[in-house]
Enzyme design. Structure first.
Site, PDB file in Angstrom:
ATOM      1  N   GLY A  12      23.213   1.881   4.193  1.00 28.37           N
ATOM      2  CA  GLY A  12      24.617   2.142   3.844  1.00 28.37           C
ATOM      3  C   GLY A  12      24.732   3.096   2.670  1.00 28.37           C
ATOM      4  N   GLY A  15      27.886   5.254   1.452  1.00 25.33           N
ATOM      5  CA  GLY A  15      29.102   4.562   1.058  1.00 25.33           C
ATOM      6  C   GLY A  15      29.412   4.745  -0.418  1.00 25.33           C
ATOM      7  N   GLN A  16      30.439   4.036  -0.881  1.00 29.45           N
ATOM      8  CA  GLN A  16      30.910   4.207  -2.264  1.00 29.45           C
ATOM      9  C   GLN A  16      29.800   3.928  -3.277  1.00 29.45           C
ATOM     10  OE1 GLN A  16      33.813   1.379  -3.674  1.00 29.45           O
ATOM     11  NE2 GLN A  16      34.363   2.619  -5.448  1.00 29.45           N
ATOM     12  N   ASP A  38      21.867   5.711   6.603  1.00 29.29           N
ATOM     13  CA  ASP A  38      23.213   5.258   6.971  1.00 29.29           C
ATOM     14  C   ASP A  38      23.354   5.434   8.483  1.00 29.29           C
ATOM     15  OD1 ASP A  38      25.962   4.949   4.926  1.00 29.29           O
ATOM     16  OD2 ASP A  38      26.257   5.007   7.092  1.00 29.29           O
ATOM     17  N   ASP A  57      20.857   2.443  11.967  1.00 31.99           N
ATOM     18  CA  ASP A  57      21.844   1.401  12.259  1.00 31.99           C
ATOM     19  C   ASP A  57      21.183   0.062  11.956  1.00 31.99           C
ATOM     20  OD1 ASP A  57      23.526  -0.475  13.341  1.00 31.99           O
ATOM     21  OD2 ASP A  57      23.810   0.561  15.260  1.00 31.99           O
ATOM     22  N   ILE A  58      21.755  -0.677  11.009  1.00 33.12           N
ATOM     23  CA  ILE A  58      21.072  -1.902  10.598  1.00 33.12           C
ATOM     24  C   ILE A  58      21.122  -3.000  11.674  1.00 33.12           C
ATOM     25  CG2 ILE A  58      21.009  -1.756   8.067  1.00 33.12           C
ATOM     26  CD1 ILE A  58      23.684  -3.674   8.755  1.00 33.12           C
ATOM     27  N   TYR A 147      35.399 -11.232   5.838  1.00 38.37           N
ATOM     28  CA  TYR A 147      34.451 -10.598   4.911  1.00 38.37           C
ATOM     29  C   TYR A 147      33.891 -11.640   3.934  1.00 38.37           C
ATOM     30  CZ  TYR A 147      33.101  -7.501   0.983  1.00 38.37           C
ATOM     31  OH  TYR A 147      32.439  -6.853  -0.041  1.00 38.37           O
ATOM     32  N   LYS A 151      30.096 -13.066   3.279  1.00 40.38           N
ATOM     33  CA  LYS A 151      29.446 -12.962   1.968  1.00 40.38           C
ATOM     34  C   LYS A 151      28.901 -14.329   1.526  1.00 40.38           C
ATOM     35  CE  LYS A 151      29.465  -8.654   1.262  1.00 40.38           C
ATOM     36  NZ  LYS A 151      28.184  -7.935   1.195  1.00 40.38           N
ATOM     37  N   ILE A 177      34.912  -2.204  -7.316  1.00 42.48           N
ATOM     38  CA  ILE A 177      34.186  -1.137  -8.012  1.00 42.48           C
ATOM     39  C   ILE A 177      35.034   0.141  -8.014  1.00 42.48           C
ATOM     40  CG2 ILE A 177      32.047   0.214  -8.092  1.00 42.48           C
ATOM     41  CD1 ILE A 177      31.625  -2.818  -8.553  1.00 42.48           C
TER      42      ILE A 177
HETATM   43  P1  NAD Z   1      31.143   1.244   1.807  1.00 43.96           P
HETATM   44  O1  NAD Z   1      32.047   0.738   2.878  1.00 43.96           O
HETATM   45  O2  NAD Z   1      31.619   2.319   0.924  1.00 43.96           O
HETATM   46  O3  NAD Z   1      29.778   1.715   2.461  1.00 43.96           O
HETATM   47  C1  NAD Z   1      29.121   0.967   3.438  1.00 43.96           C
HETATM   48  C2  NAD Z   1      28.253   1.912   4.232  1.00 43.96           C
HETATM   49  O4  NAD Z   1      27.666   1.136   5.292  1.00 43.96           O
HETATM   50  C3  NAD Z   1      29.030   3.056   4.896  1.00 43.96           C
HETATM   51  O5  NAD Z   1      28.494   4.313   4.503  1.00 43.96           O
HETATM   52  C4  NAD Z   1      28.852   2.806   6.385  1.00 43.96           C
HETATM   53  O6  NAD Z   1      28.690   4.004   7.143  1.00 43.96           O
HETATM   54  C5  NAD Z   1      27.585   1.979   6.415  1.00 43.96           C
HETATM   55  N1  NAD Z   1      27.460   1.172   7.634  1.00 43.96           N
HETATM   56  C6  NAD Z   1      28.415   0.485   8.297  1.00 43.96           C
HETATM   57  N2  NAD Z   1      27.897  -0.085   9.396  1.00 43.96           N
HETATM   58  C7  NAD Z   1      26.580   0.240   9.417  1.00 43.96           C
HETATM   59  C8  NAD Z   1      25.509  -0.048  10.298  1.00 43.96           C
HETATM   60  N3  NAD Z   1      25.683  -0.786  11.413  1.00 43.96           N
HETATM   61  N4  NAD Z   1      24.298   0.428   9.996  1.00 43.96           N
HETATM   62  C9  NAD Z   1      24.093   1.189   8.890  1.00 43.96           C
HETATM   63  N5  NAD Z   1      25.066   1.509   8.039  1.00 43.96           N
HETATM   64  C10 NAD Z   1      26.308   1.033   8.304  1.00 43.96           C
HETATM   65  O7  NAD Z   1      30.685  -0.035   0.962  1.00 43.96           O
HETATM   66  P2  NAD Z   1      30.267  -0.100  -0.565  1.00 43.96           P
HETATM   67  O8  NAD Z   1      31.527  -0.238  -1.333  1.00 43.96           O
HETATM   68  O9  NAD Z   1      29.329   0.953  -0.922  1.00 43.96           O
HETATM   69  O10 NAD Z   1      29.582  -1.546  -0.594  1.00 43.96           O
HETATM   70  C11 NAD Z   1      28.193  -1.742  -0.614  1.00 43.96           C
HETATM   71  C12 NAD Z   1      27.931  -3.235  -0.728  1.00 43.96           C
HETATM   72  O11 NAD Z   1      28.550  -3.736  -1.915  1.00 43.96           O
HETATM   73  C13 NAD Z   1      28.494  -4.065   0.418  1.00 43.96           C
HETATM   74  O12 NAD Z   1      27.644  -5.156   0.677  1.00 43.96           O
HETATM   75  C14 NAD Z   1      29.801  -4.585  -0.136  1.00 43.96           C
HETATM   76  O13 NAD Z   1      30.200  -5.790   0.480  1.00 43.96           O
HETATM   77  C15 NAD Z   1      29.433  -4.791  -1.582  1.00 43.96           C
HETATM   78  N6  NAD Z   1      30.591  -4.802  -2.474  1.00 43.96           N
HETATM   79  C16 NAD Z   1      31.278  -3.632  -2.724  1.00 43.96           C
HETATM   80  C17 NAD Z   1      32.373  -3.670  -3.578  1.00 43.96           C
HETATM   81  C18 NAD Z   1      33.166  -2.438  -3.892  1.00 43.96           C
HETATM   82  O14 NAD Z   1      34.198  -2.539  -4.564  1.00 43.96           O
HETATM   83  N7  NAD Z   1      32.738  -1.247  -3.468  1.00 43.96           N
HETATM   84  C19 NAD Z   1      32.754  -4.877  -4.181  1.00 43.96           C
HETATM   85  C20 NAD Z   1      32.065  -6.035  -3.861  1.00 43.96           C
HETATM   86  C21 NAD Z   1      30.968  -5.984  -3.029  1.00 43.96           C
HETATM   87  C1  AKB Z   2      36.801  -5.243  -1.090  1.00 41.26           C
HETATM   88  O1  AKB Z   2      37.909  -5.108  -1.636  1.00 41.26           O
HETATM   89  O2  AKB Z   2      36.627  -5.626   0.069  1.00 41.26           O
HETATM   90  C2  AKB Z   2      35.574  -4.998  -1.941  1.00 41.26           C
HETATM   91  C3  AKB Z   2      35.113  -6.266  -2.556  1.00 41.26           C
HETATM   92  C4  AKB Z   2      35.776  -6.768  -3.771  1.00 41.26           C
HETATM   93  O3  AKB Z   2      34.213  -6.888  -2.059  1.00 41.26           O
HETATM   94  N1  AKB Z   2      35.877  -3.989  -2.881  1.00 41.26           N
END
Ligand code: NAD
Ligand code: AKB
Length: 324
Positions: A12, A15-16, A38, A57-58, A147, A151, A177
């Site tokens: 992934g 992603g962000q 990704d 693809d995971i 979701y 988790k 984040i």
């Molecule tokens: P994101 O949605 O920005 O990125 C996730 C990435 O996963 C994407 O680039 C997407 O293309 C990829 N993806 C989706 N399905 C896939 C698959 N089958 N195989 C491979 N890749 C795949 O998410 P993020 O914000 O970077 O979050 C990363 C982790 O942190 C996640 O576990 C999320 O739950 C956790 N998290 C994020 C936040 C936040 O605010 N960003 C907060 C709490 C927890």
């Molecule tokens: C969401 O809003 O889904 C994420 C998180 C807090 O896990 N940013």
């Protein structure tokens, strides 16, 4: 002999969080030792152009195994996931990606005797039955979003693999984040990123949460620091594994808007709450992260004022350079 992190796979990665985590890991461990992956490929993305990248693809265990073998991976940062807002629209996809993906990573880590696996959790693990403020490390986990369900199950699964198979799996309950490099991928806390882009570009933001919805948040540099610090902590120092509370700041949309107005006095915000309000209402406003502070010396650097100033500086420059 004690093993140390040498070859890293990030799932992934586009992603962000992945976008910035890969850059930080490459700086620390060397560009060729951090393999970004990704399900999708992005043209002209610095991550895919300037270092190793695999389409992965995971949900495809065989492909995960081939990638681990190809690069002799010893550590995985597993970031691929479906977040809360997209997850409520498509709960089956959310369950499948978040649970099957996590299981595939954990099973691969046994098969290849990996050193370490880092799998983030979220404030979405909470729902009814916890206090709104300063939720303790040990607390009731009754989420009301799919979701959140994944988790909680992911945390339990990781801890089970630690106890049953000796896998070194670690995770943090990230708050929302906030970052300036890659837009978030479909969560409820996304408003706190979008608001900055819209303020800089249009001086106006239509917010999908109510003005007084308080949520825990963290700036990306702290998120990266927390993730790498936990990954590098000594296993013997950890009493917890997959579920560390980490906190940095708490605010609601009206407070964030006022902070932005200190820099952009003409900024206007309006509020039109949608289905994401119910998700936000189910989450706490602040969390007690003393276990992370005690076990691996966690401490954030950014508060609301410092984060807002830095976000506006970065995005204003990007806007002037025609990048957003
Ligand atoms: P994101 O949605 O920005 O990125 C996730 C990435 O996963 C994407 O680039 C997407 O293309 C990829 N993806 C989706 N399905 C896939 C698959 N089958 N195989 C491979 N890749 C795949 O998410 P993020 O914000 O970077 O979050 C990363 C982790 O942190 C996640 O576990 C999320 O739950 C956790 N998290 C994020 C936040 C936040 O605010 N960003 C907060 C709490 C927890
Ligand atoms: C969401 O809003 O889904 C994420 C998180 C807090 O896990 N940013």
């Amino acid at each position: 002999m004690k093993r140390s992190i040498k070859k890293i796979l990030v799932t992934g990665a586009l992603g962000q969080i992945g976008t910035e985590l890969v850059l930080a890991l490459r700086k620390k461990y060397g560009v060729n030792n951090v393999i970004a992956s990704d399900i999708k490929h992005k043209e002209n993305n610095p991550l895919t152009k300037n270092g190793p990248f695999e389409i992965l693809d995971i949900l495809k265990l065989n492909d995960i195994e081939k990638t681990i073998e190809k690069y002799e991976i010893d550590t995985i940062f597993h970031l691929a996931a479906i977040l809360s807002a997209v997850g409520e629209k498509d709960p089956a996809l959310c369950w499948n990606v978040n649970m099957t993906g996590t299981l595939n990573i954990l099973n691969s880590s046994i098969k290849y005797n990996l050193l370490r696996v880092i799998i983030p959790s979220s404030i979405a693990v909470w729902g009814k039955g916890v206090p709104k403020y300063m939720v303790p490390q040990e607390s009731v986990l009754k989420p009301s979003s799919m979701y959140g369900v994944t988790k909680v199950a992911g945390e339990l699964l990781c801890d089970y693999y630690v106890q049953k198979f000796g896998v070194d799996c670690r995770g943090l309950r990230y708050p929302g984040i906030i970052s300036s490099e890659t837009l978030p991928g479909g969560g409820t806390t996304d408003y706190a990123v979008e608001i900055f882009y819209e303020a800089v570009k249009n001086n106006y933001y239509n917010c999908f949460l109510k003005p007084e919805t308080e949520l825990p948040m963290m700036y990306m540099p702290d998120c990266i620091k927390a993730t790498i610090d936990l990954a590098e902590a000594e296993f013997e120092d950890l009493k917890h594994h997959s579920d560390f509370n980490v906190a940095a700041m708490t605010f609601d949309a009206q407070t964030l808007a006022k902070e932005i107005q200190k820099h952009l006095p003409n900024f206007i915000i309006e509020y039109n709450p949608d289905y994401r309000q119910a998700i936000a209402d189910s989450w706490p406003a602040s969390i007690d992260d003393s276990a992370a502070r005690e076990e691996w010396n966690w401490k954030p650097n950014y508060d609301l004022g410092a984060m807002t100033k830095d976000m506006l500086e970065k995005l204003t420059k990007k806007f002037k350079d025609g990048l957003i």
